[in-house]
Design an enzyme around this catalytic site. Structure first.
Site, short mmCIF file in Angstrom:
data_model
loop_
_atom_site.label_atom_id
_atom_site.label_comp_id
_atom_site.label_asym_id
_atom_site.label_seq_id
_atom_site.Cartn_x
_atom_site.Cartn_y
_atom_site.Cartn_z
N ASN A 163 -7.88 11.64 -11.11
CA ASN A 163 -8.60 11.99 -12.34
C ASN A 163 -8.59 13.51 -12.46
OD1 ASN A 163 -11.09 13.12 -11.07
ND2 ASN A 163 -11.27 11.02 -10.32
N GLY A 185 -9.81 3.19 -5.78
CA GLY A 185 -8.44 2.71 -5.96
C GLY A 185 -7.42 3.44 -5.10
N VAL A 186 -6.29 3.72 -5.69
CA VAL A 186 -5.20 4.34 -4.93
C VAL A 186 -5.57 5.78 -4.56
CG1 VAL A 186 -3.85 5.06 -6.97
CG2 VAL A 186 -2.69 4.60 -4.82
N ASP A 187 -6.32 6.45 -5.40
CA ASP A 187 -6.80 7.82 -5.13
C ASP A 187 -7.64 7.82 -3.85
OD1 ASP A 187 -7.29 10.50 -5.59
OD2 ASP A 187 -8.66 10.19 -7.28
N TYR A 194 -8.77 2.54 -15.07
CA TYR A 194 -8.53 3.11 -16.40
C TYR A 194 -8.11 2.07 -17.45
CZ TYR A 194 -9.18 8.02 -15.01
OH TYR A 194 -9.70 9.23 -14.61
N ASP A 245 0.85 -1.19 0.00
CA ASP A 245 0.00 0.00 0.00
C ASP A 245 0.89 1.25 0.00
OD1 ASP A 245 -1.69 2.11 0.67
OD2 ASP A 245 -2.86 0.91 2.07
N ILE A 246 0.74 2.07 -1.01
CA ILE A 246 1.61 3.24 -1.17
C ILE A 246 1.43 4.26 -0.03
CG2 ILE A 246 0.10 4.71 -2.60
CD1 ILE A 246 2.58 5.14 -4.45
N THR A 267 -3.54 1.43 -14.50
CA THR A 267 -3.73 -0.02 -14.69
C THR A 267 -4.89 -0.60 -13.89
OG1 THR A 267 -2.22 -0.75 -12.92
CG2 THR A 267 -1.25 -0.32 -15.09
N GLY A 268 -5.64 0.26 -13.18
CA GLY A 268 -6.82 -0.20 -12.45
C GLY A 268 -8.07 0.12 -13.26
N1 APR Z 1 -1.42 1.48 -2.99
C1 APR Z 1 -0.80 1.24 -4.17
N2 APR Z 1 -1.45 0.90 -5.28
C2 APR Z 1 -2.81 0.77 -5.20
C3 APR Z 1 -3.54 1.00 -4.02
C4 APR Z 1 -2.78 1.38 -2.88
N3 APR Z 1 -3.37 1.63 -1.71
N4 APR Z 1 -4.86 0.79 -4.28
C5 APR Z 1 -4.94 0.44 -5.58
N5 APR Z 1 -3.72 0.40 -6.13
C6 APR Z 1 -3.30 0.07 -7.51
C7 APR Z 1 -4.21 -0.81 -8.35
O1 APR Z 1 -3.95 -2.18 -8.07
C8 APR Z 1 -3.77 -0.44 -9.76
O2 APR Z 1 -2.70 -1.27 -10.20
O3 APR Z 1 -3.21 1.28 -8.25
C9 APR Z 1 -3.23 0.98 -9.64
C10 APR Z 1 -4.03 2.02 -10.35
O4 APR Z 1 -5.41 1.72 -10.20
P1 APR Z 1 -6.52 2.83 -9.92
O5 APR Z 1 -6.37 3.35 -8.53
O6 APR Z 1 -7.82 2.28 -10.33
O7 APR Z 1 -6.07 4.06 -10.88
P2 APR Z 1 -6.26 4.26 -12.47
O8 APR Z 1 -6.38 3.00 -13.22
O9 APR Z 1 -5.16 5.23 -12.86
O10 APR Z 1 -7.65 4.97 -12.58
C11 APR Z 1 -7.81 6.28 -12.10
O11 APR Z 1 -9.54 5.67 -10.61
O12 APR Z 1 -10.36 6.00 -8.53
C12 APR Z 1 -10.17 6.51 -9.66
O13 APR Z 1 -10.04 8.83 -9.09
C13 APR Z 1 -9.40 7.79 -9.77
O14 APR Z 1 -10.84 8.25 -11.58
C14 APR Z 1 -9.52 7.90 -11.24
C15 APR Z 1 -9.24 6.49 -11.72
#
Ligand code: APR
Length: 175
Positions: free
Chosen positions: A28, A36-38, A129, A14-15, A126-127
């Site tokens: 976004n 997700g990570v956001d 998106y 977890d970052i 990679t989540g």
């Molecule tokens: N720590 C590290 N990596 C994480 C965590 C965390 N706590 N939670 C999720 N991830 C990873 C996911 O496994 C994925 O590989 O972060 C990566 C990116 O995934 P998303 O968070 O879904 O981001 P992204 O694909 O860039 O999509 C962005 O998602 O929630 C929204 O506001 C955000 O609309 C934007 C979109």
């Protein structure tokens, strides 16, 4: 944690738990948080981060894809959060690869501007998106490696993989 070159390390986890100068958020354009990570960063960091994001939006408008902005990190152990907007994967015909490279590059440029010596990246796009993971990992590693060779101020970059698939891909590509 695996140290793969002097300057690049790979972490699974977890970052939000990292004690580095800056963690990067896969945000976004609205900068108003999400899943997700956001979601994790805003949840753990507390309302101060969102308040700063609101000020940025009021001043500059939405953050375009591939660009990055910086805030402090609220309750997190990091000093800063760099919020970047990765591309939504649309099949690869809309310069998604270039835009993903820009998200890494513009985050690194902000890091230089703020004297950041250690920075942690999630696997941007990679989540939700939907960017193909292997292609995204190659772009992340190439963009960061190339930048580091010309910018010695950044001593340490961590690629933080949350899911097993990304962790295995990065392990393979970095070895
Ligand atoms: N720590 C590290 N990596 C994480 C965590 C965390 N706590 N939670 C999720 N991830 C990873 C996911 O496994 C994925 O590989 O972060 C990566 C990116 O995934 P998303 O968070 O879904 O981001 P992204 O694909 O860039 O999509 C962005 O998602 O929630 C929204 O506001 C955000 O609309 C934007 C979109």
């Amino acid at each position: 944690m695996k140290t793969l070159t002097t300057h690049i390390s790979l972490i699974q986890g977890d970052i939000t738990h990292l004690e580095v100068d800056a963690i990067v958020n896969a945000a976004n354009s609205s900068l108003m948080g999400g899943g997700g990570v956001d979601g994790a960063i805003h949840r753990e960091g507390g309302p101060a981060i969102l308040a700063e994001c609101r000020e940025i939006i009021a001043r500059e408008g939405p953050c375009p894809t591939g660009q990055a902005v910086i805030t402090t990190a609220g309750n997190l152990m990091a000093k800063y959060v760099i919020h970047t907007v990765g591309p939504v994967w649309q099949g690869g015909k809309n310069d998604e690869e270039g835009l993903l490279a820009n998200a890494y590059l513009n985050s690194l440029k902000l890091a230089i501007k703020y004297d950041i010596a250690s920075i942690a990246f999630p696997n941007i796009s990679t989540g939700v998106y939907g960017f193909p993971k292997e292609k995204a990992a190659q772009i992340a590693i190439n963009t960061v490696s190339q930048f580091l060779s010309g910018h010695k101020q950044i001593h340490k970059v961590f690629f933080v993989c949350f899911d097993q698939e990304n962790y295995e891909l990065y392990s393979k590509l970095l070895e």
